[in-house]
Design a protein around this motif. Sequence first.
Motif, mmCIF file in Angstrom:
data_model
loop_
_atom_site.group_PDB
_atom_site.id
_atom_site.type_symbol
_atom_site.label_atom_id
_atom_site.label_comp_id
_atom_site.label_asym_id
_atom_site.label_seq_id
_atom_site.Cartn_x
_atom_site.Cartn_y
_atom_site.Cartn_z
ATOM 1 N N ALA A 75 -13.885 0.819 5.359
ATOM 2 C CA ALA A 75 -12.652 1.403 4.840
ATOM 3 C C ALA A 75 -12.577 1.233 3.335
ATOM 4 O O ALA A 75 -12.209 2.155 2.596
ATOM 5 C CB ALA A 75 -11.448 0.759 5.507
ATOM 6 N N LEU B 131 0.834 -1.211 0.000
ATOM 7 C CA LEU B 131 0.000 0.000 0.000
ATOM 8 C C LEU B 131 0.862 1.253 0.000
ATOM 9 O O LEU B 131 0.616 2.192 -0.776
ATOM 10 C CB LEU B 131 -0.883 0.009 1.245
ATOM 11 C CG LEU B 131 -2.215 -0.735 1.186
ATOM 12 C CD1 LEU B 131 -2.893 -0.678 2.532
ATOM 13 C CD2 LEU B 131 -3.099 -0.122 0.131
ATOM 14 N N LEU C 140 -13.413 7.969 -2.140
ATOM 15 C CA LEU C 140 -12.430 9.044 -2.261
ATOM 16 C C LEU C 140 -11.833 9.082 -3.659
ATOM 17 O O LEU C 140 -11.802 10.116 -4.322
ATOM 18 C CB LEU C 140 -11.309 8.833 -1.248
ATOM 19 C CG LEU C 140 -11.591 9.204 0.189
ATOM 20 C CD1 LEU C 140 -10.442 8.776 1.058
ATOM 21 C CD2 LEU C 140 -11.796 10.696 0.282
ATOM 22 N N ILE D 18 -4.042 6.663 3.187
ATOM 23 C CA ILE D 18 -3.341 6.767 1.916
ATOM 24 C C ILE D 18 -4.273 7.304 0.837
ATOM 25 O O ILE D 18 -3.882 8.135 0.013
ATOM 26 C CB ILE D 18 -2.748 5.401 1.538
ATOM 27 C CG1 ILE D 18 -1.513 5.135 2.392
ATOM 28 C CG2 ILE D 18 -2.386 5.338 0.075
ATOM 29 C CD1 ILE D 18 -0.912 3.791 2.172
ATOM 30 N N GLY D 19 -5.542 6.857 0.890
ATOM 31 C CA GLY D 19 -6.516 7.378 -0.064
ATOM 32 C C GLY D 19 -6.642 8.888 0.055
ATOM 33 O O GLY D 19 -6.615 9.616 -0.946
ATOM 34 N N LEU D 20 -6.736 9.375 1.313
ATOM 35 C CA LEU D 20 -6.836 10.819 1.544
ATOM 36 C C LEU D 20 -5.585 11.532 1.040
ATOM 37 O O LEU D 20 -5.678 12.578 0.392
ATOM 38 C CB LEU D 20 -7.022 11.098 3.035
ATOM 39 C CG LEU D 20 -8.433 10.893 3.574
ATOM 40 C CD1 LEU D 20 -8.424 10.989 5.081
ATOM 41 C CD2 LEU D 20 -9.352 11.931 2.994
ATOM 42 N N ALA D 21 -4.384 10.925 1.319
ATOM 43 C CA ALA D 21 -3.139 11.573 0.909
ATOM 44 C C ALA D 21 -3.076 11.699 -0.608
ATOM 45 O O ALA D 21 -2.665 12.734 -1.142
ATOM 46 C CB ALA D 21 -1.947 10.787 1.431
ATOM 47 N N ILE D 22 -3.507 10.631 -1.320
ATOM 48 C CA ILE D 22 -3.465 10.677 -2.783
ATOM 49 C C ILE D 22 -4.399 11.774 -3.289
ATOM 50 O O ILE D 22 -4.059 12.546 -4.195
ATOM 51 C CB ILE D 22 -3.851 9.301 -3.366
ATOM 52 C CG1 ILE D 22 -2.749 8.287 -3.062
ATOM 53 C CG2 ILE D 22 -4.091 9.380 -4.863
ATOM 54 C CD1 ILE D 22 -3.112 6.886 -3.422
ATOM 55 N N LEU E 50 1.920 8.836 8.243
ATOM 56 C CA LEU E 50 1.225 7.540 8.292
ATOM 57 C C LEU E 50 2.167 6.439 8.763
ATOM 58 O O LEU E 50 1.764 5.544 9.509
ATOM 59 C CB LEU E 50 0.656 7.194 6.910
ATOM 60 C CG LEU E 50 -0.586 7.975 6.515
ATOM 61 C CD1 LEU E 50 -0.964 7.685 5.078
ATOM 62 C CD2 LEU E 50 -1.737 7.612 7.419
ATOM 63 N N VAL F 195 -4.520 -1.769 9.232
ATOM 64 C CA VAL F 195 -4.309 -1.692 7.784
ATOM 65 C C VAL F 195 -5.455 -0.953 7.117
ATOM 66 O O VAL F 195 -5.250 -0.169 6.184
ATOM 67 C CB VAL F 195 -4.130 -3.100 7.202
ATOM 68 C CG1 VAL F 195 -4.160 -3.061 5.702
ATOM 69 C CG2 VAL F 195 -2.813 -3.661 7.653
ATOM 70 N N ALA F 196 -6.685 -1.167 7.640
ATOM 71 C CA ALA F 196 -7.821 -0.471 7.054
ATOM 72 C C ALA F 196 -7.674 1.043 7.214
ATOM 73 O O ALA F 196 -7.876 1.792 6.256
ATOM 74 C CB ALA F 196 -9.111 -0.950 7.715
ATOM 75 N N VAL G 164 -12.270 4.279 0.682
ATOM 76 C CA VAL G 164 -11.199 4.488 -0.296
ATOM 77 C C VAL G 164 -11.780 4.586 -1.699
ATOM 78 O O VAL G 164 -11.423 5.467 -2.494
ATOM 79 C CB VAL G 164 -10.175 3.340 -0.206
ATOM 80 C CG1 VAL G 164 -9.195 3.425 -1.352
ATOM 81 C CG2 VAL G 164 -9.454 3.401 1.110
ATOM 82 N N LEU H 297 -4.895 2.658 7.612
ATOM 83 C CA LEU H 297 -3.777 3.084 6.766
ATOM 84 C C LEU H 297 -4.247 3.277 5.329
ATOM 85 O O LEU H 297 -3.880 4.258 4.669
ATOM 86 C CB LEU H 297 -2.661 2.037 6.822
ATOM 87 C CG LEU H 297 -1.397 2.395 6.074
ATOM 88 C CD1 LEU H 297 -0.591 3.371 6.887
ATOM 89 C CD2 LEU H 297 -0.585 1.162 5.784
ATOM 90 N N ALA H 298 -5.107 2.345 4.854
ATOM 91 C CA ALA H 298 -5.589 2.447 3.478
ATOM 92 C C ALA H 298 -6.404 3.713 3.288
ATOM 93 O O ALA H 298 -6.237 4.427 2.288
ATOM 94 C CB ALA H 298 -6.427 1.216 3.132
ATOM 95 N N VAL H 299 -7.267 4.043 4.263
ATOM 96 C CA VAL H 299 -8.070 5.265 4.135
ATOM 97 C C VAL H 299 -7.151 6.485 4.161
ATOM 98 O O VAL H 299 -7.322 7.433 3.372
ATOM 99 C CB VAL H 299 -9.119 5.340 5.263
ATOM 100 C CG1 VAL H 299 -9.850 6.658 5.196
ATOM 101 C CG2 VAL H 299 -10.102 4.217 5.132
ATOM 102 N N THR I 139 2.509 9.680 -5.333
ATOM 103 C CA THR I 139 2.661 11.013 -4.748
ATOM 104 C C THR I 139 4.097 11.539 -4.755
ATOM 105 O O THR I 139 4.337 12.618 -4.241
ATOM 106 C CB THR I 139 2.164 11.042 -3.291
ATOM 107 O OG1 THR I 139 2.912 10.080 -2.554
ATOM 108 C CG2 THR I 139 0.708 10.734 -3.202
#
Lengths: 176, 119
Positions: free
Chosen positions: A152, A58, A159, B92-96, B33, B85-86, A156, B88-90, A66
């Motif tokens: 989650a 991930l 988003l 990372i989604g926000l960061a992208i 993160l 992990v869930a 994602v 973390l995935a959210v 990024t």
Amino acid sequence: MIFVFVTGCFAIWLKDLVASTIILGIYSLIMATIWVVLDAVDVAFTEAAVGAGVTTALLLFAIWLTGKSEKKVNRIQWGAILGVILTGSLLIYGTIGMPDFGDPSAPAQIHISPYYLQNSLAETKAPNAVTAVLASYRGFDTLGEVTVIFTAGIGVLALLSGFRKRRKREKGVIQE
Amino acid sequence: MEILGQFNYWVSIALAMIGLYTVISKGHLIKKLIGLSIFQTSVFLLFITIGKVRGATAPIIDPNFSSYSSPLPHVLILTAIVVSVATLAVGIGLAILIKRTYGSIEDDEIESIDKAEEN
């Protein structure tokens, strides 16, 4: 233990994010061996698969999207260091009241764990007590966990797909 | 063994403080993160340490062994690892998404872009 500490430090210190992520993977693997030493074999499986595998994948994906290096910041933030040292020393003061490592008469060992260890084989027919507790006694917790993962995943997807639509719209405006 | 009786707790606290320092001081969102996941691992270490019994084996019931570590913290941490992990995935989604919107994931640059837009 000390290896974990050192790899943790390196993961933070390195400016190159790819290297930082790989070191975090190593950190997770060492952590998994520590779980085996501390008798938590199921946790070790999960840590090796999820912590070292999925998390690294991930993070690499995110870095690919990024950009891979952090901005150089030379100043040390004394406020943050002071706050961290203060919190840390308070927590270490708190460990004075904790039971010794591996103490069989610690509160965590005498309340509910003996019930699970004595009765789980007869009640659930699963020799692995962790599985018995996870799937049977605390099945609702596991259901909640699945709900969290589901939420989650939806988050994602929402988003990133919302973004794609917006960009398409912007491109459409430019073409007009 | 008496002196080192609390050693695991101390390592766990030290890791938590590394994570906390990263979250406070680093401007890069991915680095934040990484710090958050180190903080989470430190909490896992604390729980598993509490569950350990000296001289015991993993909690898989077998007639050859009589002393087992407590299974309950293991279950809680299994759940917590997956949840971490869930989150973390959210994150990372926000960061992208922030990278795509602002063109940067450094704290101060995002702030200056925001201020420029307000003025």
